[in-house]
Design an enzyme around this catalytic site. Structure first.
Site, PDB file in Angstrom:
ATOM      1  N   HIS A 162       0.835  -1.222   0.000  1.00 31.98           N
ATOM      2  CA  HIS A 162       0.000   0.000   0.000  1.00 31.98           C
ATOM      3  C   HIS A 162       0.866   1.267   0.000  1.00 31.98           C
ATOM      4  O   HIS A 162       0.439   2.302   0.490  1.00 31.98           O
ATOM      5  CB  HIS A 162      -0.949   0.036   1.194  1.00 31.98           C
ATOM      6  CG  HIS A 162      -1.699  -1.249   1.403  1.00 31.98           C
ATOM      7  ND1 HIS A 162      -2.927  -1.498   0.822  1.00 31.98           N
ATOM      8  CD2 HIS A 162      -1.373  -2.361   2.097  1.00 31.98           C
ATOM      9  CE1 HIS A 162      -3.335  -2.721   1.172  1.00 31.98           C
ATOM     10  NE2 HIS A 162      -2.407  -3.271   1.942  1.00 31.98           N
ATOM     11  N   SER A 289      16.451  20.813 -15.442  1.00 33.36           N
ATOM     12  CA  SER A 289      15.302  21.664 -15.750  1.00 33.36           C
ATOM     13  C   SER A 289      15.816  22.953 -16.366  1.00 33.36           C
ATOM     14  O   SER A 289      16.859  23.464 -15.975  1.00 33.36           O
ATOM     15  CB  SER A 289      14.529  21.958 -14.467  1.00 33.36           C
ATOM     16  OG  SER A 289      13.784  23.139 -14.618  1.00 33.36           O
ATOM     17  N   LYS A 295      17.448  20.929 -10.281  1.00 31.71           N
ATOM     18  CA  LYS A 295      16.747  19.681 -10.619  1.00 31.71           C
ATOM     19  C   LYS A 295      17.633  18.662 -11.337  1.00 31.71           C
ATOM     20  O   LYS A 295      18.459  18.992 -12.160  1.00 31.71           O
ATOM     21  CB  LYS A 295      15.541  19.984 -11.532  1.00 31.71           C
ATOM     22  CG  LYS A 295      14.388  20.687 -10.872  1.00 31.71           C
ATOM     23  CD  LYS A 295      13.738  19.904  -9.743  1.00 31.71           C
ATOM     24  CE  LYS A 295      12.947  18.712 -10.245  1.00 31.71           C
ATOM     25  NZ  LYS A 295      11.735  19.080 -10.960  1.00 31.71           N
ATOM     26  N   GLU A 302      11.138   7.813 -16.684  1.00 26.90           N
ATOM     27  CA  GLU A 302       9.769   8.268 -16.972  1.00 26.90           C
ATOM     28  C   GLU A 302       9.368   7.902 -18.396  1.00 26.90           C
ATOM     29  O   GLU A 302       8.217   7.547 -18.660  1.00 26.90           O
ATOM     30  CB  GLU A 302       9.670   9.780 -16.767  1.00 26.90           C
ATOM     31  CG  GLU A 302       9.833  10.188 -15.313  1.00 26.90           C
ATOM     32  CD  GLU A 302      10.016  11.678 -15.165  1.00 26.90           C
ATOM     33  OE1 GLU A 302       9.049  12.358 -14.814  1.00 26.90           O
ATOM     34  OE2 GLU A 302      11.126  12.160 -15.414  1.00 26.90           O
TER      35      GLU A 302
END
Ligand code: ARG
Length: 471
Positions: A162, A289, A295, A302
């Site tokens: 979970h 970024s 970043k 992804e």
């Protein structure tokens, strides 16, 4: 309007050729030209068989084989002039060949593009499955190496259910879970390669031929043979040209693999976040970024996660396309190739990225130790300890639950509770030995059964994979 030129191969019964728009609409050479070398291989075998059964003269065969070699060399050098108006790879090659070798006008004897494309694709599937299998072995090996590093560091992290911290697990165990998934993927691709290993040539358009073709010989020449070298040919000509099970099997296996890669990507994306910090990703597979200078984004992962949607979509597109098609060949089936090729190409890329990226992953021992330091991850182990003290599990579960509640009330963890307070909950807790349960290393040593998340079974698994992957 000027009359369109008649179609070069099937134009006989037509007064006019297809409109320019129809030619553009119906071409497939833009995507099936990648089958060219398989098509040539198929033609070579077909021509040899035609000669053996007396349908081609020795000189004609020689001329055809010489011509095929020339066409092949033009294609591999990128010098072949692909013509969309000739529809597909088969007609492009045949017409180029006939220009070089007039005897090639006999090459299509007893053959249809329907069994021809089925042959090309079976050869493609055999090759694609072998290459994906190798790519899977590379990723598995990289994962085993990373797992070994984690094991050597004795690195333990929380395992989650979970997405809540559940129980401590060696990081190696978590990584080896993916090696298992990829092993199942490999077996699916191997099964597809085996199903592909049956020769369709001779099925013709749908009903075979009145000519004395030797199907078994063609199968032999093309390597469609069993482990004892006996030819394998398809058993029903209609099924042969209508069947797209292999394609669906391939895109289905691809979907499953994409799902596995996507879940793996998601785990790593979580692990490299500031919230987890279990790992660092190599700079080479991350991006920055344009706005936020601090970043470091896990774009490669992804993209792998994102591409799973595309690969699953390819499978769905094929299923919908085949559903409701009457036997046998229907032109809809030309649309069967782009989803197959796309799934294959995208997965080859994803696997290549992973096998190059995984060796650059660093394990952050400090952050892992901190995350796994929460003593309540061992609450189940305390219940197990009570069971060994003779307390029924349901009762033990309740006792530990009460202790968790007590600790929460006091803003601490179970090991921080006073002995007396603990002993008051259950008589078995009078034995102070319960405290040793809260050492992660003990938990890792106590889990001994096959497949369990303990150091000893993980060591066994690492050895198993090293052997089985030939590392
Ligand atoms: N380009 C076609 C395909 O990929 C080859 C088979 C064509 N057969 C036909 N009857 N038009 O499906």
């Amino acid at each position: 309007m000027a009359k369109q030129q008649k179609q070069a191969t099937w134009g006989g019964r037509f007064k006019e050729g297809p409109s320019a728009l129809m030619a553009t609409f119906s071409e497939s050479v833009s995507f099936d030209s990648r089958l060219a070398l398989y098509d040539i291989e198929g033609s070579r075998a077909h021509a040899k068989m035609l000669k053996e059964v007396g349908l081609l003269k020795a000189g004609e065969l020689k001329e055809i084989l010489r011509g095929l070699k020339q066409v092949e060399s033009a294609i591999t050098k990128g010098e072949f002039d692909w013509k969309p108006e000739l529809e597909d790879v088969h007609m492009n090659i045949e017409l180029a060949l006939t220009a070089l070798a007039p005897a090639a006008a006999k090459l299509h004897t007893g053959r249809s593009r329907n069994d021809q494309v089925a042959t090309d694709m079976r050869l493609f599937f055999k090759r694609a499955c072998a290459s994906l299998t190798n790519a899977l072995i590379d990723v598995q090996s990289a994962l085993v190496e990373l797992a070994q590093t984690g094991q050597d560091m004795k690195c333990v992290i929380p395992g989650y259910t979970h997405l809540q911290r559940a129980q401590p697990v060696p990081i190696a165990h978590h990584l080896l879970a993916y090696v298992e998934m990829l092993e199942r993927d490999k077996s699916r691709f191997q099964a597809i390669a085996d199903q592909a290993n049956v020769c369709p040539l001779g099925a013709g358009a749908l009903g075979g031929s009145t000519l004395p073709l030797n199907r078994e010989r063609v199968a032999e020449l093309l390597g469609f043979v069993d482990s004892r070298g006996r030819p394998r040919v398809t058993r029903n000509s209609m099924d042969t040209v209508a069947d797209r099970d292999l394609y669906l099997g391939f895109t289905g296996a691809s979907s499953m693999l994409a799902l596995h890669l996507s879940r793996f990507a998601e785990d790593l994306i979580l692990w490299c976040s500031r919230e987890f910090e279990f790992i660092t990703l190599p700079d080479t597979f991350t991006t920055g970024s344009s706005l936020m200078p601090q970043k470091k984004n896990p774009d490669a992962l992804e993209l792998i996660r994102g591409k799973s949607g595309r690969v699953i979509g390819n499978h769905h597109a094929l299923e919908v396309m085949v559903k409701g098609l009457p036997l046998t060949y229907n032109r809809d089936l030309q649309e069967d190739k782009p989803p197959v090729f796309d799934s294959c190409d995208q997965l080859e890329l994803c696997l290549a990225v992973l096998s190059e990226m995984i060796p650059g992953i660093g394990i952050n021992a400090v952050a892992c130790a901190k995350a796994v330091g929460d003593p309540h991850l061992l609450a189940t182990d305390l219940a197990d300890w009570l069971v060994m003290e003779g307390v029924p599990f349901r009762e033990a579960h309740h006792v530990v639950g009460t202790l968790v509640g007590l600790a929460e009330d006091q803003g601490c963890f179970i090991p921080d509770l006073e002995d007396a307070a603990v002993a008051a909950v259950h008589p078995a807790m009078i034995n102070p030995d319960w405290r040793k349960v809260f050492e992660v290393t003990r938990a890792m040593a106590e889990r001994q059964g096959t497949g369990m998340a303990g150091f000893r079974p993980v060591k066994k698994e690492l050895n198993h994979w090293r052997r089985s992957l030939g590392m």
